[in-house]
Design a protein around this motif. Structure first.
Motif, PDB file in Angstrom:
ATOM      1  N   MET A  53      11.961 -13.260  -4.653  1.00 60.42           N
ATOM      2  CA  MET A  53      12.994 -14.070  -3.996  1.00 60.42           C
ATOM      3  C   MET A  53      12.552 -15.527  -3.909  1.00 60.42           C
ATOM      4  O   MET A  53      13.346 -16.448  -4.141  1.00 60.42           O
ATOM      5  N   ALA A  54      11.274 -15.738  -3.571  1.00 52.87           N
ATOM      6  CA  ALA A  54      10.748 -17.098  -3.493  1.00 52.87           C
ATOM      7  C   ALA A  54      10.799 -17.780  -4.858  1.00 52.87           C
ATOM      8  O   ALA A  54      11.118 -18.970  -4.961  1.00 52.87           O
ATOM      9  N   VAL A  55      10.499 -17.012  -5.907  1.00 58.32           N
ATOM     10  CA  VAL A  55      10.578 -17.563  -7.267  1.00 58.32           C
ATOM     11  C   VAL A  55      12.011 -17.937  -7.614  1.00 58.32           C
ATOM     12  O   VAL A  55      12.286 -19.018  -8.157  1.00 58.32           O
ATOM     13  N   LEU A  56      12.950 -17.050  -7.288  1.00 56.67           N
ATOM     14  CA  LEU A  56      14.348 -17.297  -7.612  1.00 56.67           C
ATOM     15  C   LEU A  56      14.893 -18.529  -6.894  1.00 56.67           C
ATOM     16  O   LEU A  56      15.634 -19.325  -7.473  1.00 56.67           O
ATOM     17  N   VAL A  57      14.520 -18.683  -5.640  1.00 56.44           N
ATOM     18  CA  VAL A  57      15.031 -19.819  -4.864  1.00 56.44           C
ATOM     19  C   VAL A  57      14.364 -21.116  -5.292  1.00 56.44           C
ATOM     20  O   VAL A  57      15.014 -22.158  -5.431  1.00 56.44           O
ATOM     21  N   ARG A  76       8.122 -22.192 -12.188  1.00 57.08           N
ATOM     22  CA  ARG A  76       7.603 -21.481 -13.350  1.00 57.08           C
ATOM     23  C   ARG A  76       6.173 -20.993 -13.102  1.00 57.08           C
ATOM     24  O   ARG A  76       5.765 -19.964 -13.638  1.00 57.08           O
ATOM     25  N   ARG A  77       5.411 -21.734 -12.314  1.00 53.56           N
ATOM     26  CA  ARG A  77       4.030 -21.329 -12.034  1.00 53.56           C
ATOM     27  C   ARG A  77       4.004 -20.017 -11.265  1.00 53.56           C
ATOM     28  O   ARG A  77       3.251 -19.107 -11.604  1.00 53.56           O
ATOM     29  N   TRP A  78       4.820 -19.907 -10.208  1.00 54.59           N
ATOM     30  CA  TRP A  78       4.892 -18.658  -9.453  1.00 54.59           C
ATOM     31  C   TRP A  78       5.438 -17.535 -10.322  1.00 54.59           C
ATOM     32  O   TRP A  78       4.967 -16.411 -10.250  1.00 54.59           O
ATOM     33  N   PHE A  79       6.426 -17.867 -11.129  1.00 52.51           N
ATOM     34  CA  PHE A  79       7.034 -16.853 -11.984  1.00 52.51           C
ATOM     35  C   PHE A  79       6.009 -16.260 -12.948  1.00 52.51           C
ATOM     36  O   PHE A  79       6.028 -15.056 -13.230  1.00 52.51           O
ATOM     37  N   GLY A  80       5.082 -17.092 -13.443  1.00 50.64           N
ATOM     38  CA  GLY A  80       4.078 -16.607 -14.381  1.00 50.64           C
ATOM     39  C   GLY A  80       3.196 -15.523 -13.799  1.00 50.64           C
ATOM     40  O   GLY A  80       2.613 -14.719 -14.542  1.00 50.64           O
ATOM     41  N   VAL A  81       3.101 -15.484 -12.467  1.00 46.75           N
ATOM     42  CA  VAL A  81       2.292 -14.456 -11.799  1.00 46.75           C
ATOM     43  C   VAL A  81       3.164 -13.280 -11.358  1.00 46.75           C
ATOM     44  O   VAL A  81       2.870 -12.116 -11.633  1.00 46.75           O
ATOM     45  N   VAL A  82       4.266 -13.594 -10.679  1.00 49.17           N
ATOM     46  CA  VAL A  82       5.095 -12.557 -10.064  1.00 49.17           C
ATOM     47  C   VAL A  82       5.863 -11.751 -11.112  1.00 49.17           C
ATOM     48  O   VAL A  82       6.219 -10.591 -10.877  1.00 49.17           O
ATOM     49  N   TYR A  83       6.099 -12.345 -12.274  1.00 48.61           N
ATOM     50  CA  TYR A  83       6.868 -11.642 -13.313  1.00 48.61           C
ATOM     51  C   TYR A  83       6.273 -10.275 -13.628  1.00 48.61           C
ATOM     52  O   TYR A  83       7.000  -9.297 -13.789  1.00 48.61           O
ATOM     53  N   PHE A  84       4.962 -10.169 -13.692  1.00 46.70           N
ATOM     54  CA  PHE A  84       4.329  -8.895 -14.038  1.00 46.70           C
ATOM     55  C   PHE A  84       4.527  -7.860 -12.934  1.00 46.70           C
ATOM     56  O   PHE A  84       4.521  -6.660 -13.207  1.00 46.70           O
ATOM     57  N   LEU A 101      17.405  -3.629 -10.425  1.00 42.04           N
ATOM     58  CA  LEU A 101      17.881  -5.018 -10.378  1.00 42.04           C
ATOM     59  C   LEU A 101      16.713  -5.994 -10.379  1.00 42.04           C
ATOM     60  O   LEU A 101      16.795  -7.062 -10.996  1.00 42.04           O
ATOM     61  N   LEU A 102      15.622  -5.646  -9.717  1.00 42.07           N
ATOM     62  CA  LEU A 102      14.459  -6.527  -9.706  1.00 42.07           C
ATOM     63  C   LEU A 102      13.903  -6.722 -11.107  1.00 42.07           C
ATOM     64  O   LEU A 102      13.556  -7.843 -11.512  1.00 42.07           O
ATOM     65  N   LEU A 103      13.835  -5.643 -11.877  1.00 41.48           N
ATOM     66  CA  LEU A 103      13.347  -5.759 -13.248  1.00 41.48           C
ATOM     67  C   LEU A 103      14.275  -6.644 -14.086  1.00 41.48           C
ATOM     68  O   LEU A 103      13.815  -7.509 -14.844  1.00 41.48           O
ATOM     69  N   LEU A 104      15.580  -6.462 -13.938  1.00 38.43           N
ATOM     70  CA  LEU A 104      16.535  -7.280 -14.687  1.00 38.43           C
ATOM     71  C   LEU A 104      16.483  -8.737 -14.245  1.00 38.43           C
ATOM     72  O   LEU A 104      16.644  -9.647 -15.068  1.00 38.43           O
ATOM     73  N   ALA A 105      16.254  -8.963 -12.964  1.00 38.02           N
ATOM     74  CA  ALA A 105      16.124 -10.337 -12.478  1.00 38.02           C
ATOM     75  C   ALA A 105      14.916 -11.031 -13.117  1.00 38.02           C
ATOM     76  O   ALA A 105      14.975 -12.215 -13.482  1.00 38.02           O
ATOM     77  N   GLY A 106      13.830 -10.269 -13.271  1.00 40.76           N
ATOM     78  CA  GLY A 106      12.652 -10.825 -13.942  1.00 40.76           C
ATOM     79  C   GLY A 106      12.947 -11.185 -15.384  1.00 40.76           C
ATOM     80  O   GLY A 106      12.522 -12.234 -15.872  1.00 40.76           O
ATOM     81  N   LEU A 107      13.688 -10.323 -16.063  1.00 37.55           N
ATOM     82  CA  LEU A 107      14.041 -10.604 -17.454  1.00 37.55           C
ATOM     83  C   LEU A 107      14.974 -11.804 -17.554  1.00 37.55           C
ATOM     84  O   LEU A 107      14.861 -12.613 -18.487  1.00 37.55           O
ATOM     85  N   TYR A 108      15.898 -11.931 -16.613  1.00 38.62           N
ATOM     86  CA  TYR A 108      16.798 -13.080 -16.636  1.00 38.62           C
ATOM     87  C   TYR A 108      16.022 -14.386 -16.489  1.00 38.62           C
ATOM     88  O   TYR A 108      16.263 -15.349 -17.214  1.00 38.62           O
ATOM     89  N   CYS A 109      15.076 -14.398 -15.556  1.00 40.69           N
ATOM     90  CA  CYS A 109      14.281 -15.604 -15.366  1.00 40.69           C
ATOM     91  C   CYS A 109      13.389 -15.878 -16.593  1.00 40.69           C
ATOM     92  O   CYS A 109      13.129 -17.046 -16.915  1.00 40.69           O
ATOM     93  N   LEU A 110      12.926 -14.832 -17.230  1.00 41.28           N
ATOM     94  CA  LEU A 110      12.133 -15.011 -18.448  1.00 41.28           C
ATOM     95  C   LEU A 110      12.947 -15.729 -19.527  1.00 41.28           C
ATOM     96  O   LEU A 110      12.418 -16.547 -20.282  1.00 41.28           O
ATOM     97  N   VAL A 111      14.251 -15.459 -19.534  1.00 37.70           N
ATOM     98  CA  VAL A 111      15.135 -16.068 -20.527  1.00 37.70           C
ATOM     99  C   VAL A 111      15.613 -17.454 -20.096  1.00 37.70           C
ATOM    100  O   VAL A 111      15.635 -18.396 -20.891  1.00 37.70           O
ATOM    101  N   ALA A 112      16.014 -17.578 -18.815  1.00 34.43           N
ATOM    102  CA  ALA A 112      16.750 -18.769 -18.391  1.00 34.43           C
ATOM    103  C   ALA A 112      15.975 -19.743 -17.521  1.00 34.43           C
ATOM    104  O   ALA A 112      16.432 -20.864 -17.316  1.00 34.43           O
ATOM    105  N   LEU A 113      14.824 -19.337 -16.982  1.00 39.00           N
ATOM    106  CA  LEU A 113      14.103 -20.223 -16.056  1.00 39.00           C
ATOM    107  C   LEU A 113      13.425 -21.354 -16.822  1.00 39.00           C
ATOM    108  O   LEU A 113      12.717 -21.100 -17.799  1.00 39.00           O
TER     109      LEU A 113
END
Length: 205
Positions: free
Chosen positions: A144-148, A152-160, A193-205
């Motif tokens: 949620m923190a990554v989405l808000v 990209r730095r946080w996403f690189g860790v939380v994505y996994f 939904l959490l997994l799909l949200a991660g994939l969406y951010c991988l594509v669009a973030l």
């Protein structure tokens, strides 16, 4: 003549799920779920929302492993992931691509808020067992923190984390299931939904 605004608002509140939470809280705390709808003067809609959010009866059965419901959920998740991959270039160039981030963050937050709110209203919340220390719940709050933030730095860790927790739970689900009860759905939101949200951010973030 039209009804006064106050009367319309009062009638609307009568069918509000949140109003029903507090109306029936005392009964649940006493363990008395058998509510006579006619004696209370309630409507079928009132009873539907009460049952949907509050009734946990017959929720002892687990999702049938590799049954049609399980396979359908996996197929829908895989299909959504495939669509994200196929349209990745369009998503990257979409000028409104930031909007789904906030929508997903709101869905994940509301999922947790209502999930714990049901326990609080029923008087069954116990911090010894209901603290959000489940791995997927922790991953959800971090994401949620990554989405808000859009970091990209946080996403690189939380994505996994969006794979490490949800994927095993999706393949080998261990959750009570009854599709006309709310408590079935937090599992799907916190994993699929959490997994799909991660994939969406991988594509669009």
């Amino acid at each position: 003549p039209s009804a006064p605004f106050g009367a319309v608002l009062k009638n609307s509140l009568r069918v509000s799920p949140f109003n029903l939470f507090f109306l029936y809280r005392r009964d649940f705390q006493r363990g008395e779920y058998a509510i006579d709808n006619h004696k209370r003067g309630g409507s079928a809609m009132n009873q539907f929302w009460t049952d949907f959010f509050m009734d946990e009866s017959e929720m002892t059965g687990e999702l049938n492993l590799f049954g049609w419901e399980h396979l359908l959920l996996l197929f829908c998740t895989a299909a959504a992931a495939a669509l994200l991959f196929c349209y990745r270039d369009r998503l990257r160039g979409w000028r409104h691509r930031e909007i789904p981030r906030f929508v997903l963050a709101a869905l994940l937050f509301l999922n947790m808020a209502v999930f714990y709110g049901v326990f609080v209203v029923k008087g069954t919340y116990d911090w010894h067992i209901h603290l959000p220390l489940h791995f997927c719940f922790i991953s959800g709050f971090l994401f949620m923190a990554v989405l808000v933030s859009g970091s990209r730095r946080w996403f690189g860790v939380v994505y996994f984390f969006t794979w490490a927790g949800p994927l095993p739970a999706m393949i080998w689900p261990n959750t009570p299931t009854r599709f006309d009860r709310y408590l079935t759905y937090p599992f799907f939101i916190s994993h699929h939904l959490l997994l799909l949200a991660g994939l969406y951010c991988l594509v669009a973030l």
